[in-house]
Design an enzyme around this catalytic site. Structure first.
Site, PDB file in Angstrom:
ATOM      1  N   GLY A  12       0.851  -1.183   0.000  1.00  0.00           N
ATOM      2  CA  GLY A  12       0.000   0.000   0.000  1.00  0.00           C
ATOM      3  C   GLY A  12       0.885   1.230   0.000  1.00  0.00           C
ATOM      4  O   GLY A  12       1.933   1.248  -0.649  1.00  0.00           O
ATOM      5  N   ALA A  13       0.502   2.261   0.750  1.00  0.00           N
ATOM      6  CA  ALA A  13       1.276   3.509   0.754  1.00  0.00           C
ATOM      7  C   ALA A  13       2.672   3.309   1.349  1.00  0.00           C
ATOM      8  O   ALA A  13       3.680   3.506   0.669  1.00  0.00           O
ATOM      9  CB  ALA A  13       0.511   4.587   1.520  1.00  0.00           C
ATOM     10  N   LYS A 178       3.961   4.343  20.457  1.00  0.00           N
ATOM     11  CA  LYS A 178       3.309   4.805  19.224  1.00  0.00           C
ATOM     12  C   LYS A 178       1.808   4.516  19.274  1.00  0.00           C
ATOM     13  O   LYS A 178       0.992   5.342  18.850  1.00  0.00           O
ATOM     14  CB  LYS A 178       3.941   4.135  18.006  1.00  0.00           C
ATOM     15  CG  LYS A 178       3.380   4.676  16.691  1.00  0.00           C
ATOM     16  CD  LYS A 178       3.986   3.994  15.473  1.00  0.00           C
ATOM     17  CE  LYS A 178       3.392   4.583  14.196  1.00  0.00           C
ATOM     18  NZ  LYS A 178       3.825   3.868  12.990  1.00  0.00           N
TER      19      LYS A 178
END
Length: 294
Positions: A12-13, A178
């Site tokens: 994907g990205a 995160k």
């Protein structure tokens, strides 16, 4: 061991960007994708933004043997791809995903698994076209805190690709940190349909974000980690003020989010410790509610 074949499981990205940078550094890269992205990649991969390139890439719908496999799929697809990776020699498998628990799922099926965290920015402008939106840092490491040759090898490949990468002995802490930051920013931006900066600019939203962060801080403290969650949330939201979070983009596209692996993971870990993560649970249920109406 000399690394030659690097596999991107989920082009994907982020996967497309990482794969492109590694291929430009001279490695053989396998891009594993599906649907319209796979069809577009067969015609080539375009990179724009901080770097401009047009690449002919090798792409496929199924994983193959590789020296290193980076997993960049959505967290809810981890089990499915882990089973596929078990059918080949995927080499050293390194997760660069959002959320908590991906490494444990991968380790059930794959011989060698590393945890990873990245802050590099990538957006899919169109199928087959990734925008390199922001430089960041990438950390990889053993989940048990050892410093291993495999982690250093993976970091070295990323550095060869021009990325800032480091093998670390505290990857579990970094993954949770995160996740806590994402838990405080992503659901709020997704539900309210705002950019990241609004989380700190709007006092009502900041009150919620700070409460989410504090629950995450309490959970991490019980895990033995000291983390000033609220300060980090403020810093990240300000640094990425103009960004639209991945969760917001998912809901706008009518796609499932990773909320179960972010706020859901905090709620679950809180229950283990007897900590009531009520604000995280509320956001979790709100996002679930939006998802169920898609």
């Amino acid at each position: 061991m000399r690394v030659q074949r690097v596999q991107i499981m989920g082009a994907g990205a982020l996967g497309s960007l990482v794969g492109a940078l590694i291929q430009l550094a001279g490695y053989d890269v396998i891009f594993v994708a599906r649907g319209k992205q796979l069809e577009a990649l067969k015609k080539g991969l375009r990179v724009s933004g901080l770097k401009n390139a047009e690449l002919k890439v090798y792409c496929t719908s199924q994983p193959e043997d590789a020296d290193i496999t980076f997993v960049t799929v959505k967290a809810y697809d981890t089990e499915t791809v882990a089973k596929k990776l078990a059918e080949v020699d995927a080499g050293v498998v390194c997760s660069l995903q959002n959320g908590v628990g991906n490494e444990e799922i991968l380790a059930k099926y794959c011989r060698k698994v590393l945890g990873g965290v990245t802050t590099y920015g990538a957006n899919l402008k169109d199928y087959g076209h990734v925008v390199y939106a922001g430089e960041g840092y990438t950390y990889v490491g053993e989940m048990d805190g050892r410093v291993s040759g495999e982690a250093e090898m993976v970091a070295e490949v990323l550095r060869d690709a021009g990325m800032r990468a480091e093998a670390v002995n505290d990857i579990e802490f970094r993954i949770w940190a995160k996740a806590v930051v994402n838990a405080a920013i992503n659901p709020i931006t997704a539900i309210c349909r705002v950019k990241n900066g609004e989380v700190v600019r709007n006092p009502h939203l900041w009150e919620v974000a700070r409460a989410v962060a504090d629950e995450g801080r309490q959970v991490m403290a019980r895990m033995g980690y000291e983390f000033d969650a609220a300060s980090e949330v403020r810093k990240v939201a300000e640094m990425t003020a103009e960004n639209r979070s991945s969760m917001l983009q998912d809901l706008e596209r009518g796609k499932r989010t990773e909320v179960e692996f972010i706020n859901g993971a905090i709620v679950k870990k809180g229950e283990e410790f007897g900590i009531d993560c009520a604000v995280n649970r509320t956001l979790l249920n709100l996002v679930r509610g939006v998802e169920s109406g898609l």
